[in-house]
Design a protein around this motif. Structure first.
Motif, PDB file in Angstrom:
ATOM      1  N   UNK A 119       4.856 -16.644   6.270  1.00  0.00           N
ATOM      2  CA  UNK A 119       5.170 -18.004   5.812  1.00  0.00           C
ATOM      3  C   UNK A 119       4.127 -18.523   4.828  1.00  0.00           C
ATOM      4  N   UNK A 120       2.931 -17.940   4.815  1.00  0.00           N
ATOM      5  CA  UNK A 120       1.877 -18.379   3.899  1.00  0.00           C
ATOM      6  C   UNK A 120       2.035 -17.808   2.497  1.00  0.00           C
ATOM      7  N   UNK A 121       2.919 -16.829   2.326  1.00  0.00           N
ATOM      8  CA  UNK A 121       3.145 -16.255   1.005  1.00  0.00           C
ATOM      9  C   UNK A 121       3.962 -17.207   0.146  1.00  0.00           C
ATOM     10  N   UNK A 122       3.741 -17.183  -1.168  1.00  0.00           N
ATOM     11  CA  UNK A 122       4.587 -17.981  -2.056  1.00  0.00           C
ATOM     12  C   UNK A 122       5.946 -17.324  -2.235  1.00  0.00           C
ATOM     13  N   UNK A 123       6.846 -18.018  -2.905  1.00  0.00           N
ATOM     14  CA  UNK A 123       8.117 -17.407  -3.278  1.00  0.00           C
ATOM     15  C   UNK A 123       7.857 -16.368  -4.353  1.00  0.00           C
ATOM     16  N   UNK A 124       8.247 -15.134  -4.101  1.00  0.00           N
ATOM     17  CA  UNK A 124       7.954 -14.012  -4.991  1.00  0.00           C
ATOM     18  C   UNK A 124       9.240 -13.376  -5.488  1.00  0.00           C
ATOM     19  N   UNK A 125       9.183 -12.622  -6.596  1.00  0.00           N
ATOM     20  CA  UNK A 125      10.387 -11.919  -7.061  1.00  0.00           C
ATOM     21  C   UNK A 125      10.926 -10.981  -5.985  1.00  0.00           C
ATOM     22  N   UNK A 126      12.220 -10.722  -6.029  1.00  0.00           N
ATOM     23  CA  UNK A 126      12.867  -9.933  -4.993  1.00  0.00           C
ATOM     24  C   UNK A 126      12.327  -8.532  -4.836  1.00  0.00           C
ATOM     25  N   UNK A 127      11.834  -7.926  -5.897  1.00  0.00           N
ATOM     26  CA  UNK A 127      11.331  -6.558  -5.825  1.00  0.00           C
ATOM     27  C   UNK A 127       9.831  -6.488  -5.521  1.00  0.00           C
ATOM     28  N   UNK A 128       9.156  -7.639  -5.415  1.00  0.00           N
ATOM     29  CA  UNK A 128       7.709  -7.681  -5.198  1.00  0.00           C
ATOM     30  C   UNK A 128       7.405  -7.260  -3.765  1.00  0.00           C
ATOM     31  N   UNK A 129       6.419  -6.368  -3.599  1.00  0.00           N
ATOM     32  CA  UNK A 129       6.126  -5.890  -2.259  1.00  0.00           C
ATOM     33  C   UNK A 129       4.671  -5.508  -2.079  1.00  0.00           C
ATOM     34  N   UNK A 130       4.337  -5.171  -0.836  1.00  0.00           N
ATOM     35  CA  UNK A 130       2.966  -4.884  -0.436  1.00  0.00           C
ATOM     36  C   UNK A 130       2.891  -3.512   0.234  1.00  0.00           C
ATOM     37  N   UNK A 131       1.783  -2.819   0.027  1.00  0.00           N
ATOM     38  CA  UNK A 131       1.551  -1.527   0.680  1.00  0.00           C
ATOM     39  C   UNK A 131       0.291  -1.616   1.516  1.00  0.00           C
ATOM     40  N   UNK A 132       0.421  -1.339   2.797  1.00  0.00           N
ATOM     41  CA  UNK A 132      -0.722  -1.288   3.708  1.00  0.00           C
ATOM     42  C   UNK A 132      -0.961   0.191   3.997  1.00  0.00           C
ATOM     43  N   UNK A 133      -1.978   0.721   3.357  1.00  0.00           N
ATOM     44  CA  UNK A 133      -2.192   2.174   3.280  1.00  0.00           C
ATOM     45  C   UNK A 133      -3.621   2.484   3.713  1.00  0.00           C
ATOM     46  N   UNK A 134      -3.965   2.062   4.935  1.00  0.00           N
ATOM     47  CA  UNK A 134      -5.357   2.052   5.366  1.00  0.00           C
ATOM     48  C   UNK A 134      -5.743   3.239   6.230  1.00  0.00           C
ATOM     49  N   UNK A 135      -5.034   4.355   6.079  1.00  0.00           N
ATOM     50  CA  UNK A 135      -5.421   5.565   6.781  1.00  0.00           C
ATOM     51  C   UNK A 135      -6.641   6.207   6.131  1.00  0.00           C
ATOM     52  N   UNK A 136      -6.973   7.421   6.558  1.00  0.00           N
ATOM     53  CA  UNK A 136      -8.166   8.092   6.037  1.00  0.00           C
ATOM     54  C   UNK A 136      -8.086   8.315   4.538  1.00  0.00           C
ATOM     55  N   UNK A 137      -6.882   8.544   4.005  1.00  0.00           N
ATOM     56  CA  UNK A 137      -6.665   8.713   2.564  1.00  0.00           C
ATOM     57  C   UNK A 137      -5.317   8.106   2.227  1.00  0.00           C
ATOM     58  N   UNK A 138      -5.187   7.490   1.048  1.00  0.00           N
ATOM     59  CA  UNK A 138      -3.912   6.842   0.696  1.00  0.00           C
ATOM     60  C   UNK A 138      -2.746   7.829   0.693  1.00  0.00           C
ATOM     61  N   UNK A 139      -1.627   7.412   1.265  1.00  0.00           N
ATOM     62  CA  UNK A 139      -0.413   8.214   1.266  1.00  0.00           C
ATOM     63  C   UNK A 139       0.674   7.607   0.388  1.00  0.00           C
ATOM     64  N   UNK A 140       0.554   6.321   0.065  1.00  0.00           N
ATOM     65  CA  UNK A 140       1.634   5.591  -0.576  1.00  0.00           C
ATOM     66  C   UNK A 140       1.428   5.384  -2.064  1.00  0.00           C
ATOM     67  N   UNK A 141       0.558   6.180  -2.682  1.00  0.00           N
ATOM     68  CA  UNK A 141       0.197   5.963  -4.082  1.00  0.00           C
ATOM     69  C   UNK A 141       1.418   5.936  -5.005  1.00  0.00           C
ATOM     70  N   UNK A 142       2.414   6.785  -4.742  1.00  0.00           N
ATOM     71  CA  UNK A 142       3.596   6.854  -5.604  1.00  0.00           C
ATOM     72  C   UNK A 142       4.759   6.010  -5.089  1.00  0.00           C
ATOM     73  N   UNK A 143       4.564   5.316  -3.983  1.00  0.00           N
ATOM     74  CA  UNK A 143       5.612   4.443  -3.452  1.00  0.00           C
ATOM     75  C   UNK A 143       5.490   3.066  -4.098  1.00  0.00           C
ATOM     76  N   UNK A 144       6.608   2.382  -4.342  1.00  0.00           N
ATOM     77  CA  UNK A 144       6.562   1.117  -5.083  1.00  0.00           C
ATOM     78  C   UNK A 144       5.912  -0.010  -4.294  1.00  0.00           C
ATOM     79  N   UNK A 145       4.930  -0.673  -4.909  1.00  0.00           N
ATOM     80  CA  UNK A 145       4.270  -1.840  -4.321  1.00  0.00           C
ATOM     81  C   UNK A 145       3.558  -2.594  -5.438  1.00  0.00           C
ATOM     82  N   UNK A 146       3.212  -3.842  -5.186  1.00  0.00           N
ATOM     83  CA  UNK A 146       2.558  -4.683  -6.184  1.00  0.00           C
ATOM     84  C   UNK A 146       1.125  -5.041  -5.807  1.00  0.00           C
TER      85      UNK A 146
END
Length: 366
Positions: A119-146
């Motif tokens: 609820x604290x996020x602003x209104x964002x474009x429909x395709x805007x997203x977040x990646x939480x990639x906090x493992x030992x090494x990034x896995x989501x580098x090629x997955x879409x996120x902003x």
């Protein structure tokens, strides 16, 4: 000219496709409990045509939903806690997580924190997203996120805006504060017009502009045994509702990944026989998608064994099945295909206006 829609379906805002309504489900932590997986499969079979797609954002799309069944489907999904009853909050749940999380680790902790503060996020474009990639090494580098939270080379956590090569260090417990602040900056600095962080040319605020580079990416997920159970590949990212239900019975839960595969917790690996299709991208194509002017998957199945690299067959220039370049890309246009190499869907073709027979002959697949 191809008209490209600029939005993605959600549960509360389904998209009309050629086979009915398309309803997108965003499981929290990209995880389905056994009960949720079986319930979703039953709902997809009852209210849709029984086909479920896995997207490159680790979402599930229930296909073929009838207009008069949509409200009942949403009620079922809300009861399963797979959809938020508040459409505004549901629209903000574009949170991609590294699928190897363990309960209590950083990925789990940060993703849960963000989910509780949407609820604290602003209104964002429909395709805007977040990646939480906090493992030992990034896995989501090629997955879409902003906006990404990932590891640096020293093992610390950083916040990085997509399109920038470096980010800022994060103290434990401040990760979501920084992510929300950067999302608000994106809106305040005119990012809505750009639509995506990588296309937003405004200079980052000083607090978010540092020189800490992320760690090299980790090893890509492969089908077969996994420490959590088994990785099952889905050709073209599709699974029948009956197969999802059956798979759920055999495991403790299902983790959805952005790579056209599922992790069956506690499952046993089985042999994957359709390797070529697992490494081929093809959208649903015509007639299921009104954007597409060509059928895609039948051609992709025949062509895949004859293409040495990555193959992408797209029904239109939108390129839903694959955002990255492919070695061979075929883009539908006015009932025929444009052929390009080392390109994205919609790129200027090397050869234009090919039919399926001409393509198969060119690659020795006729």
């Amino acid at each position: 000219m191809t008209v490209v829609r600029g939005w993605c379906p959600t549960a509360h805002r389904p998209m009309a496709a050629g086979d009915g309504l398309l309803v997108r489900v965003r499981p929290r932590l990209a995880h389905l409990t056994r009960t949720q997986a079986i319930g979703l499969a039953e709902a997809a079979a009852e209210h849709g045509n029984g086909a479920i797609d896995v997207t490159n954002r680790a979402n599930l799309q229930i296909r073929g939903v009838r207009d008069d069944c949509w409200a009942a489907l949403i009620a079922d999904l809300c009861a399963l806690d797979l959809v938020d009853t508040d459409p505004a909050l549901e629209a903000k749940r574009a949170v991609l997580v590294a699928p190897d999380w363990q309960e209590g680790d950083d990925t789990y902790r940060i993703a849960r924190d963000l989910t509780g503060r949407l609820a604290e996020l602003p209104e964002l474009p429909g395709k805007f997203g977040f990646a939480i990639d906090a493992g030992a090494a990034p896995l989501l580098r090629d997955a879409p996120a902003d906006i990404r939270i990932e590891r640096d080379a020293t093992g610390g956590l950083i916040l990085r805006a997509e399109g920038r090569t470096s980010g800022i260090a994060l103290a434990t417990g401040t990760e979501v504060d920084a992510l929300i602040a950067l999302a608000h900056w994106f809106v305040a600095s005119g990012g809505i017009a750009a639509g995506r962080m990588a296309r937003h040319s405004a200079t980052l605020p000083g607090w978010a502009d540092r020189d800490i580079v992320p760690s090299p990416p980790g090893i890509a997920l492969a089908t077969g045994p996994h420490p959590l159970g088994a990785v099952v590949g889905l050709p073209f990212g599709r699974i029948a509702a009956s197969d999802l239900a059956r798979m759920s019975v055999d495991g403790h839960g299902i983790r959805v990944t952005p790579w056209r595969c599922l992790i069956v917790e506690g499952g046993v690996a089985t042999e994957q026989t359709d390797v070529a299709r697992l490494h081929t991208d093809a959208c649903v194509g015509a007639p299921a998608c009104p954007q597409a002017s060509v059928a895609t998957r039948a051609l992709a199945i025949r062509l895949a064994p004859h293409v040495g690299g990555q193959l992408h067959v797209s029904g239109c220039a939108k390129g839903c099945a694959r955002a990255l370049p492919a070695d061979v890309v075929l883009t539908g246009r006015d009932g025929r295909f444009d052929l390009a190499f080392a390109a994205r869907a919609g790129a200027p073709p090397v050869i234009a206006g090919l039919d399926a027979a001409q393509i198969l002959a060119r690659f020795g697949a006729a």
